[in-house]
Design a protein around this motif. Structure first.
Motif, PDB file in Angstrom:
ATOM      1  N   PHE A   1      -0.824   0.810 -14.868  1.00 37.67           N
ATOM      2  CA  PHE A   1      -0.115   1.697 -14.239  1.00 37.67           C
ATOM      3  C   PHE A   1      -0.380   1.817 -12.845  1.00 37.67           C
ATOM      4  O   PHE A   1      -1.046   0.901 -12.256  1.00 37.67           O
ATOM      5  CB  PHE A   1      -0.636   3.238 -14.592  1.00 37.67           C
ATOM      6  N   VAL A   2       0.592   1.883 -11.961  1.00 35.52           N
ATOM      7  CA  VAL A   2       0.665   2.133 -10.262  1.00 35.52           C
ATOM      8  C   VAL A   2      -0.359   2.481  -9.876  1.00 35.52           C
ATOM      9  O   VAL A   2      -1.303   2.391  -8.589  1.00 35.52           O
ATOM     10  CB  VAL A   2       1.903   2.839  -9.550  1.00 35.52           C
ATOM     11  N   TYR A   3      -1.413   3.540 -10.564  1.00 42.16           N
ATOM     12  CA  TYR A   3      -2.399   3.941 -10.096  1.00 42.16           C
ATOM     13  C   TYR A   3      -3.349   2.659  -9.545  1.00 42.16           C
ATOM     14  O   TYR A   3      -5.426   3.287  -8.617  1.00 42.16           O
ATOM     15  CB  TYR A   3      -2.528   5.454 -10.576  1.00 42.16           C
ATOM     16  N   GLY A   4      -3.485   2.425 -10.345  1.00 45.88           N
ATOM     17  CA  GLY A   4      -4.474   1.351  -9.990  1.00 45.88           C
ATOM     18  C   GLY A   4      -4.541   0.867  -9.168  1.00 45.88           C
ATOM     19  O   GLY A   4      -5.457  -0.262  -8.291  1.00 45.88           O
ATOM     20  N   ALA A   5      -3.531  -0.314  -8.270  1.00 43.19           N
ATOM     21  CA  ALA A   5      -2.910  -0.655  -7.204  1.00 43.19           C
ATOM     22  C   ALA A   5      -4.264   0.263  -6.231  1.00 43.19           C
ATOM     23  O   ALA A   5      -4.885  -1.168  -5.418  1.00 43.19           O
ATOM     24  CB  ALA A   5      -2.146  -0.563  -6.174  1.00 43.19           C
ATOM     25  N   ARG A   6      -4.970   1.089  -6.132  1.00 46.51           N
ATOM     26  CA  ARG A   6      -5.658   1.430  -5.624  1.00 46.51           C
ATOM     27  C   ARG A   6      -6.995   0.933  -5.104  1.00 46.51           C
ATOM     28  O   ARG A   6      -8.229   0.501  -4.604  1.00 46.51           O
ATOM     29  CB  ARG A   6      -5.575   2.972  -4.697  1.00 46.51           C
ATOM     30  N   HIS A   7      -7.959   0.576  -6.437  1.00 50.71           N
ATOM     31  CA  HIS A   7      -8.915   0.246  -7.099  1.00 50.71           C
ATOM     32  C   HIS A   7      -8.570  -1.081  -6.327  1.00 50.71           C
ATOM     33  O   HIS A   7      -9.572  -1.588  -6.262  1.00 50.71           O
ATOM     34  CB  HIS A   7      -9.012   0.625  -8.275  1.00 50.71           C
ATOM     35  N   ALA A   8      -8.397  -2.014  -7.353  1.00 53.22           N
ATOM     36  CA  ALA A   8      -7.418  -3.123  -6.863  1.00 53.22           C
ATOM     37  C   ALA A   8      -7.690  -3.821  -5.868  1.00 53.22           C
ATOM     38  O   ALA A   8      -8.452  -4.393  -5.121  1.00 53.22           O
ATOM     39  CB  ALA A   8      -6.356  -3.574  -7.892  1.00 53.22           C
TER      40      ALA A   8
ATOM     41  N   ALA B   1     -10.569  -6.295  -1.008  1.00 58.76           N
ATOM     42  CA  ALA B   1     -10.516  -6.510   0.872  1.00 58.76           C
ATOM     43  C   ALA B   1     -12.024  -6.430   1.056  1.00 58.76           C
ATOM     44  O   ALA B   1     -12.446  -6.706   2.444  1.00 58.76           O
ATOM     45  CB  ALA B   1      -9.746  -5.073   1.001  1.00 58.76           C
ATOM     46  N   ARG B   2     -12.936  -5.546  -0.212  1.00 59.29           N
ATOM     47  CA  ARG B   2     -14.046  -5.603   0.351  1.00 59.29           C
ATOM     48  C   ARG B   2     -14.563  -6.824  -0.295  1.00 59.29           C
ATOM     49  O   ARG B   2     -15.503  -7.781   0.403  1.00 59.29           O
ATOM     50  CB  ARG B   2     -15.053  -4.517  -0.847  1.00 59.29           C
ATOM     51  N   HIS B   3     -14.511  -7.697  -1.333  1.00 59.93           N
ATOM     52  CA  HIS B   3     -14.406  -8.762  -1.248  1.00 59.93           C
ATOM     53  C   HIS B   3     -14.722  -9.970  -0.216  1.00 59.93           C
ATOM     54  O   HIS B   3     -15.230 -10.630  -0.048  1.00 59.93           O
ATOM     55  CB  HIS B   3     -13.939  -9.643  -3.076  1.00 59.93           C
ATOM     56  N   VAL B   4     -12.887  -9.738   0.179  1.00 60.49           N
ATOM     57  CA  VAL B   4     -12.791 -10.941   1.045  1.00 60.49           C
ATOM     58  C   VAL B   4     -13.808 -10.708   2.634  1.00 60.49           C
ATOM     59  O   VAL B   4     -14.012 -11.278   3.157  1.00 60.49           O
ATOM     60  CB  VAL B   4     -11.776 -10.424   1.531  1.00 60.49           C
ATOM     61  N   ARG B   5     -13.743  -9.708   2.713  1.00 60.95           N
ATOM     62  CA  ARG B   5     -14.579  -9.176   3.602  1.00 60.95           C
ATOM     63  C   ARG B   5     -15.742  -9.427   3.641  1.00 60.95           C
ATOM     64  O   ARG B   5     -16.652 -10.617   4.586  1.00 60.95           O
ATOM     65  CB  ARG B   5     -14.804  -7.333   4.197  1.00 60.95           C
TER      66      ARG B   5
END
Length: 422
Positions: free
Chosen positions: A376-383, A388-392
């Motif tokens: 669902f669209v709602y999962g986009a925030r989590h992903a 972003a945290r991983h790349v950082r």
């Protein structure tokens, strides 16, 4: 050949959200894809989102570009629940989000993705090539459309999948059988009926499920018993909606079972009045045989211990999607062979990373690892947040490694140390 650190393949809700989080953290992110292609080109006009408005936001880290703000700028009243969102309005919102948060999407198609030393090479439809350290595949659901074996060998004039339609008006005056009982099947049947087709629903189960009206006022106790959540009311729904990393900790087979069986077929509360009493719903009818007869399809259906047969002009399979990486034609054969899978889905780490370092999957392809919310669209925030945290973190580790190799870290540490006057 251009080299970049991150390439996001896909410009739907997940690709745009991931890119907005990366760029907000000042990380390079090249975004490739046809914006909102899966929604714009693979869903019938007139469709309405099943999810509530509050659960239909794309994600930017500062929450500047929400559906509520989009409505406000257009002078339209916003309601969190009870106000079904038309697909055309959702696409307009996504375009507005893209224009603000990720304005430079390259409208190209990925033709080939192969692994190189220290990264990947991507070849695109315009002949250009890019090298990338990290690739995030947010290619959506369309490639994974599932059609039952009994129907898959017929010409498109007779059998199609719901994802192959943008305008159902062409079936006016035709007899059309829709197979399925989920939102896509029910709404497709409703639209067919409203366009003047003679539509019926063929349902293997013994009944059609309908969601309750989320806009109906509930008591405080009612809210405590069934709290509001992105995937529907209830504590279980809340956990699946908000704790994808906890879902990841479950055994693989348990995750797969929940992914395959939870949030099964059902219709939205607002759709019920457009279907019940208007469209024949043949429940407990299992398709057993299909044959072409004089330009029509003859369907044999098992029901109640007997077999019924009828003819129809066209069958639309509203039979969903099944992840299978073999369906991603752009994957180089050697790269595909290196990706560990379970029942067709990539096995991912807590960072959405596959068994090939630097290759990440988000959206439907990640649902087996992180739960139904990724459908669902709602999962986009989590992903987007997790990536972003991983790349950082990866960037910080790379800098520290460089510092250790050159001694620059010690020099910088001394330069930052307070002097006597401080």
């Amino acid at each position: 050949m251009m080299s970049v650190e991150n390439v996001v393949v896909g410009a739907g809700p997940y690709g745009l959200s991931v890119a907005s989080h990366l760029r907000a953290n000042n990380f390079e992110a090249l975004v490739i894809g046809q914006p909102m292609e899966g929604w714009r080109d693979h869903m019938p006009a007139g469709m309405i989102l099943k999810s509530e408005a509050f659960a239909s936001n794309l994600s930017d880290p500062a929450r500047q570009y929400t559906l509520e703000r989009f409505y406000g700028e257009r002078g339209v009243k916003y309601r969190r629940v009870g106000n079904p969102l038309a697909m055309s309005d959702f696409i307009a919102y996504a375009d507005w989000f893209r224009n603000h948060a990720v304005p430079d999407v390259r409208n190209l198609r990925l033709e080939n993705l192969r692994e190189m030393e220290s990264g990947f090479e991507l070849a695109f439809s315009d002949g250009s090539r890019v090298r990338a350290k990290r690739v995030i595949l947010a290619t959506g659901h369309v490639s994974f459309q599932h059609t039952p074996a009994l129907l898959e060998n017929f010409a498109s004039e007779l059998v199609t999948h719901t994802s192959q339609h943008t305008d159902l008006a062409r079936f006016r005056g035709k007899d059309v059988t829709v197979i399925g009982r989920g939102q896509s099947a029910l709404e497709t049947a409703a639209l067919l009926h409203e366009h003047g087709a003679s539509a019926r629903l063929l349902v293997r189960a013994d009944r059609v499920e309908w969601n309750s009206d989320s806009s109906v006022a509930r008591s405080l106790i009612g809210h405590l018993r069934r709290p509001e959540a992105g995937l529907g009311a209830g504590w279980y729904s809340l956990a699946i909606s908000e704790l994808p990393k906890m879902f990841f900790r479950l055994p693989l087979r348990t995750r797969d079972e929940i992914f395959r069986t939870s949030w099964g077929p059902s219709g939205a509360w607002w759709l019920k009045q457009r279907v019940v009493g208007k469209i024949p719903m043949l429940t407990s009818h299992a398709l057993s045989q299909v044959a072409e007869r004089n330009g029509k399809l003859e369907l044999s259906v098992a029901t109640g211990g007997k077999t019924e047969t009828f003819q129809t002009d066209h069958v639309i399979a509203a039979t969903g999607y099944k992840v299978d990486l073999k369906r991603l034609a752009f994957l180089d054969d050697k790269l595909r062979a290196r990706i560990s899978v379970f029942d067709g889905s990539p096995r991912l780490s807590t960072r959405f990373e596959s068994s090939v370092p630097g290759l990440h999957f988000v959206g439907l392809a990640s649902a087996q690892s992180f739960g139904p919310v990724m459908r669902f669209v709602y999962g986009a925030r989590h992903a987007a947040t997790i990536l972003a945290r991983h790349v950082r973190g990866a960037k910080r580790t790379a800098v520290q490694s460089l510092d250790a190799a050159t001694g620059a870290g010690s020099a910088r540490s001394l330069a930052r140390s307070p002097g006597p006057a401080e």
